[in-house]
Design a protein around this motif. Structure first.
Motif: not given
Length: 470
Positions: A217-221, A300-306
């Protein structure tokens, strides 16, 4: 038969034994009177219910079938689910806290032995009558139907002092039977101890993000996070998030802190940068233009959803993820210390943590219990800012700390402060738990409210249950 004035002096097991001796005799007499000379062999079905909370069985219907020589294919129906809790009481589950009204078969719940066991049935019924309200020195009040058995240790009191095994004055510590027992809720009293078992969680040594969310899901590094996040800085970051953080599904996470909390701000920034992220620090200026608070944001989409998955959304719904309970004791302390640094207060008598989330408060209480740091938990209205409930977890020092609880290698002993009764009209709930026949509700051990009678022949249960519950 037991005289009424003796019932309150019997232990729960003794009550069950006396019930088993007397109830079949009375039931047989009632049945024969109802048949009015007709043969019991004509019966096709026996439906049995009780207000004592002792079924299922085999129960009285089964004993009647054996005693009267009824035909082998007779239908025996037990109407069960008698002793119960109203909704609003949380059950300790392997994956967090859940309202007893939301428990479903298959859920793993904590038993009075400190292990997790599978729920096999859930019961719900309408109730109109008296309930017992129990207040302790350590927990918010609980309400339960009078016949529901609780796991207790009987104590004695003198001049309002509650004895415990360390009480050596007058030799009372040697006169009291400190053996845990099951006792009806309406037969406990001031000075008795309710019991919370020491919880047995497995220890984890890694924390894979990919087990919870999709890393792609991370759009950028710079929006990505490492797959294994288990480290002291990250555990502390999670503790600070519990106290000060929030998230949006698409935008990232944010921490709100006071302008003077520079050490915490620097710690959050350093931890996020260490995970390869790019946090932004923005002052939140008031009407005068001066900064009264500081926000640390990271996209950070990953961290937000986590974090939404782990901690919930909104202050009232905050929770502690289950993996925190599986950390080693040092990391658990680091998580608690960080949460306390965010929302805690240091006073002369101890330290306190305040939250709008009942679930988070109960979990902090339980987490402290796992590292042998018994606390107190109280609820009250937060009239300073709103009328919403606020929950306060406290660690006390000095004499008050010694008076509020007792801890041994199996249980946390929680002394009862008051026992009263009140009227209740509404739904009540109960669980059947495989093997152990108990569960932890409101952070104390409760029985299934059923007796396991020796089997004579098989019967089945008819229960009033929620749609889809069974």
């Amino acid at each position: 038969m037991v005289p009424l004035d003796r019932i309150g002096k019997l232990s729960f097991q003794e009550q069950q034994d006396e019930y088993l001796k007397g109830a079949p005799v009375l039931a047989k007499q009632a049945l024969l009177n109802a048949l009015d000379g007709r043969s019991p062999q004509q019966l096709e079905r026996i439906s049995f219910s009780t207000c004592t909370g002792y079924p299922p069985g085999p129960t009285i219907g089964t004993y009647l079938a054996e005693e009267l020589g009824l035909r082998a294919n007779i239908e025996i129906i037990n109407l069960t689910g008698q002793g119960c809790f109203p909704s609003g009481h949380n059950i300790v589950c392997i994956d967090g806290m859940r309202d007893i009204a939301n428990i479903k078969p298959g859920t793993q719940v904590l038993g009075h032995d400190g292990n997790f066991h599978r729920v096999t049935k859930v019961f719900m019924r309408k109730y109109l009558g008296k309930v017992v309200k129990i207040e302790t020195y350590s927990l918010p009040p609980m309400t339960v139907t009078p016949e529901h058995p609780l796991f207790i240790i009987r104590s004695k009191t003198r001049n309002r002092e509650i004895y415990k095994p360390t009480t050596q004055r007058w030799g009372e510590d040697k006169k009291i039977d400190w053996t845990p027992r099951w006792q009806r809720a309406d037969m406990v009293h001031y000075g008795d101890y309710l019991l919370l078992p020491r919880v047995h969680y497995p220890t984890i040594y890694s924390l894979k993000v990919s087990d919870f969310v999709d890393l792609s899901m991370a759009k950028k590094p710079f929006n990505a996070v490492p797959d294994d996040l288990l480290s002291l800085p990250f555990v502390r970051l999670c503790g600070l998030y519990l106290a000060e953080g929030n998230a949006s599904k698409e935008g990232g996470i944010q921490f709100s802190l006071g302008e003077s909390e520079t050490e915490l701000i620097e710690e959050i920034v350093a931890t996020l940068k260490g995970a390869g992220l790019r946090p932004l620090v923005r002052p939140n200026r008031g009407s005068s233009g001066t900064a009264k608070s500081v926000r640390v944001r990271v996209a950070s989409v990953v961290l937000a959803r986590l974090f939404l998955l782990w901690f919930g959304k909104g202050a009232k719904n905050k929770q502690i993820p289950n993996w925190v309970f599986q950390l080693n004791d040092n990391l658990k302390r680091s998580f608690i210390d960080a949460a306390w640094a965010g929302d805690g207060t240091q006073g002369k008598k101890g330290v306190t943590y305040k939250t709008a989330s009942k679930t988070a408060a109960e979990q902090i209480f339980l987490l402290l219990h796992t590292i042998s740091e018994p606390a107190t938990l109280h609820a009250g209205r937060n009239y300073g800012f709103s009328t919403n409930m606020q929950y306060t977890v406290s660690l006390h020092h000095g004499k008050k700390k010694r008076r509020l609880w007792y801890l041994d290698n199996k249980y946390l002993w929680i002394p009862i402060k008051t026992v009263s009764s009140e009227n209740y009209a509404g739904l009540v709930h109960n669980l059947e738990v495989q093997g152990i026949n108990s569960y932890v509700c409101n952070l104390v051990s409760a029985h299934n409210c059923e007796a396991a009678f020796p089997g004579l022949r098989t019967s089945y249960d008819f229960v009033v249950s929620r749609p889809g519950a069974i």
